[in-house]
Motif scaffolding. Structure first.
Motif, PDB file in Angstrom:
ATOM      1  N   HIS A 214       0.834  -1.207   0.000  1.00 11.87           N
ATOM      2  CA  HIS A 214       0.000   0.000   0.000  1.00 11.87           C
ATOM      3  C   HIS A 214       0.864   1.251   0.000  1.00 11.87           C
ATOM      4  N   SER A 215       0.437   2.273  -0.747  1.00  5.46           N
ATOM      5  CA  SER A 215       1.273   3.470  -0.778  1.00  5.46           C
ATOM      6  C   SER A 215       0.482   4.763  -0.612  1.00  5.46           C
ATOM      7  N   GLU A 216      -0.809   4.667  -0.338  1.00  2.00           N
ATOM      8  CA  GLU A 216      -1.614   5.890  -0.188  1.00  2.00           C
ATOM      9  C   GLU A 216      -2.043   6.010   1.281  1.00  2.00           C
ATOM     10  N   PHE A 217      -1.308   6.810   2.050  1.00  2.38           N
ATOM     11  CA  PHE A 217      -1.550   6.860   3.487  1.00  2.38           C
ATOM     12  C   PHE A 217      -2.252   8.144   3.934  1.00  2.38           C
ATOM     13  N   SER A 218      -2.862   8.872   2.984  1.00  2.00           N
ATOM     14  CA  SER A 218      -3.412  10.165   3.398  1.00  2.00           C
ATOM     15  C   SER A 218      -4.544  10.019   4.413  1.00  2.00           C
ATOM     16  N   SER A 219      -5.386   8.985   4.247  1.00  2.00           N
ATOM     17  CA  SER A 219      -6.463   8.811   5.221  1.00  2.00           C
ATOM     18  C   SER A 219      -5.903   8.389   6.576  1.00  2.00           C
ATOM     19  N   ALA A 243       6.491   5.122   2.008  1.00  2.00           N
ATOM     20  CA  ALA A 243       5.338   5.974   1.711  1.00  2.00           C
ATOM     21  C   ALA A 243       4.743   6.535   3.004  1.00  2.00           C
ATOM     22  N   GLN A 247       4.613  10.556   3.795  1.00  3.73           N
ATOM     23  CA  GLN A 247       3.324  11.234   3.832  1.00  3.73           C
ATOM     24  C   GLN A 247       3.021  11.779   5.222  1.00  3.73           C
TER      25      GLN A 247
END
Lengths: 415, 289
Positions: A214-219, A243, A247
């Motif tokens: 996984h690379s989208e940690f904004s949440s 990531a 982030q």
């Protein structure tokens, strides 16, 4: 029937020929001499050089090869050279099993050094147990395994957490958020962590798992921002670590107020995320590249001159390196005719050496390793600052989270 | 309230990255009908170009964006001229061929510069967060958001307000008739492929400071990009934007109120259900086949 002179001679010569040529052949095949034939000891080296985990496994491969070359350059083991048979399992557990079978059955390796992920270790385990061979596994892992055919030289949860968790509670506070990648290792580590936290009266405000890679940690970062945990306990692995840190930093969170405490962030990951994203966070591991000891200095220098001046050593490559030397010490105690996976296992029990991290020892019952856990804080130059080292080496207890189970010499005991 | 606003912004940020990656894919597929499985590797090559320029030449990320675009575009153009060109009448083979190109690109990068994760520095002016309406958000994410809007605007202009865009649309509607009117479809196909690849390269360069750079990084992006294209419907620029926003917001909110693992499952499930009932996607343009 009369036995003629000519016939008699023929018969004895034939029998003699069979004894001379045939029997020793059979004899070699049955005994362990075959494992050390022709002045060579064959071992397998089984780390992925391609595929997703090659990023890390390449460095384990390099540390293993370096150690083998060192042993050979110093005269080998009782005059015999170690011959590494290198296979590339391509980050795929099924290929791991296939290559392990090839190394054990086809090449008749006396031991194999390999694996990074638990999935690949679990995949090769049946091969080594069925063929009574020996596997050297260098990675820190989740524990809860008791095999007579694996030598574990990485840390198990109690070794990384027993000192780390109380230290963090005292320094930062009791509201913890646990985040990990979604597979067995983070779950078992968190399982043990929760036990420790309960014991010290700390609370878990969130436990969460993200998909592997996984690379989208904004949440996730938003959650940290709104919940403000005292400590973020991270068992995220691989490129997700990079990531997450980047982030976290880009989102403007402050490591002084809610540091990430990781069991999986090594110099390797820090180099990829950059010192500014890593600075201020903590890692617990038995080895850091900056650890000041003559053995470590020697290791780092040798590694860099062999593989390149910009390379880093880390807490998985160090065990990859010292386990080869432990193997050498164990085999050294054996006569050339006695070398077999079984005798090596017996010889390595209780074996000690001064590794780069300090003096290590193979625990004779569970075949894990006594290690020196340390706490490091990452600095903006990409290296760790050592804050604490245990005063004693820590005993490996692979079933620490399961008090009614113990790993003994004869296998897993339930009480 | 603040949380919800922050989450909307986060969703938009996810959407902008999705859009950057998917736009090139949508254009290539929409025009040439090639399902480009090497698209993720175009993203990866963009990220590696950014890394190489920064490490060996010392150029910052922002300054090198133009060079990155043209480098990856050139790579795409060469691929089109040497491989894809021969396969336009064999759509199934293009899948295999582009997948093979992807694998080769990954291994080539691994052999050339090694398999380690690489570090691309974030422009220092944008390395922290800014506060908008009381919400903290990464300055660099805002920059990506703005830039992807600009890139989308430019692409739209190119497609609908220039003669090359008109030719391109003519070809995608009917290649034979367009040829009869003197449009050189070969040239246009080459340029389309190059443009799509260039956009992917930009996407790779822009995400590299937020995520990680490795030879395998492209594979996750190509899956996400296909989700966007499938949901939005091919040959529809507006559809690509809309579905990026839908997927971005959906992923963001689900991840916030449950977790990322569940969010991924639910989003995939929603797309599967949707294509069962609307296989052409949400915004399919009417095209004669």
């Amino acid at each position: 029937m009369k036995l003629g002179r000519r016939k008699f001679i023929k018969g004895t010569v034939a029998a003699g020929a069979v004894t001379a040529a045939g029997f020793p052949h059979i004899w070699i095949k049955d005994s362990s001499l075959a494992y050390a034939a022709g002045g060579e000891i064959k071992v397998g080296v089984l780390f992925s050089l391609t595929g997703t985990t090659a990023i890390v496994e390449e460095s384990l491969h390099k540390a293993t090869i370096l150690a083998i070359e060192e042993v050979n350059a110093a005269g080998g083991i009782n005059g015999m050279q170690i011959k590494p048979i290198v296979e590339d399992p391509a980050s795929d557990p099924a290929t791991f099993a296939e290559k392990a079978r090839k190394l054990v059955l086809g090449d008749r390796c006396v031991s194999v050094f390999g694996s990074y992920t638990s999935a690949s270790r679990k995949a090769v385990l049946p091969v080594f147990e069925k063929r009574k061979n020996l596997y050297f596994y260098p990675t820190l892992y989740e524990g809860r395994e008791c095999s007579k055919n694996v030598i574990y030289t990485g840390a198990v949860p109690n070794q990384q957490q027993d000192e780390f968790v109380p230290w963090l509670i005292e320094k930062f506070g009791k509201r913890w958020s646990l985040i990990g990648s979604n597979y067995i290792y983070p779950k078992e580590e968190n399982n043990y962590c929760k036990k420790l936290l309960a014991q010290y009266g700390a609370e878990v405000i969130r436990e969460e798992y993200v998909p592997l890679g996984h690379s989208e940690f904004s949440s996730v970062v938003n959650k940290f921002r709104s919940e403000k945990p005292d400590v973020i306990f991270s068992t995220v692995v691989g490129d997700s670590v990079v990531a997450l840190h980047r982030q976290y930093r880009a989102g403007g969170l402050d490591p002084e107020k809610m540091p990430m405490a990781s069991l999986t962030t090594s110099e390797n990951e820090v180099a990829a995320m950059g010192g500014d994203a890593a600075a201020g966070h903590f890692t617990s591991a038995p080895y850091f590249m900056v650890y000041d000891s003559p053995e470590n200095q020697k290791f780092v220098e040798a590694y860099r001159s062999r593989w390149g001046g910009d390379k880093v050593t880390h807490f998985v490559s160090e065990p990859s390196y010292f386990q080869v030397h432990l193997f050498k010490q164990a085999v050294e105690k054996l006569g050339a005719g006695d070398i077999s996976p079984k005798t090596i296992r017996e010889a390595i029990k209780g074996e000690e050496m001064i590794a780069p991290q300090g003096k290590v020892r193979i625990e004779p019952e569970n075949l894990h390793t006594y290690l020196w856990p340390k706490i490091g804080q990452c600095q903006s130059d990409g290296q760790f600052k050592m804050l604490k080292t245990t005063s004693e080496w820590l005993e490996p207890v692979p079933y620490k989270a399961y008090p009614n189970q113990t790993c003994t010499e004869s296998g897993l005991k339930e009480s | 309230m603040e949380t919800i606003l922050a989450q909307i912004l986060t969703g938009l940020s996810i959407a902008s990255i999705l859009l950057l990656v998917a736009l090139g894919l949508a254009i290539i597929y929409g025009t040439t009908g090639v399902i480009n499985l090497a698209h993720g590797e175009f993203v990866m090559i963009g990220a590696y170009t950014a890394w190489a320029l920064q490490t060996y030449v010392g150029v910052g990320l922002i300054e090198s964006l133009v060079v990155i675009f043209f480098t990856v575009a050139l790579f795409g153009w060469i691929i089109e001229k040497t491989v894809i060109r021969h396969l336009y009448r064999r759509p199934l083979d293009t899948i295999l061929a582009t997948w093979g190109i992807g694998v080769m690109a990954q291994q080539a990068i691994r052999l050339a510069v090694g398999g380690e994760l690489r570090y691309v520095q974030m422009p220092s002016a944008m390395s922290s967060s800014v506060s908008i309406l009381g919400i903290e958000i990464s300055a660099f994410r805002l920059f990506i958001l703005a830039l992807s809007a600009v890139i989308f605007g430019f692409t739209w202009y190119l497609m609908y307000r220039t003669s090359i865009g008109m030719k391109l649309r003519a070809i995608s509607q009917d290649r034979e008739i367009a040829s009869c009117f003197g449009i050189q479809s070969k040239r246009i196909y080459g340029l389309t492929f190059a443009y799509g690849a260039g956009l992917a390269g930009l996407a790779g360069a822009l995400v590299s400071p937020l995520k990680s750079v490795s030879p395998e990084m492209g594979t996750t992006y190509v899956v996400d990009a296909f989700m966007v294209v499938v949901l939005g419907g091919v040959e529809s620029l507006i559809g690509t934007v809309a579905s990026s926003v839908i997927l971005g917001e959906l992923t963001g909110f689900l991840a916030f109120y449950s977790n990322d693992t569940l969010a991924k499952v639910l989003v995939f499930l929603a797309i599967v259900v949707l294509i069962r009932f609307r296989p052409q996607g949400l915004f399919a343009a009417k095209v004669r086949s």
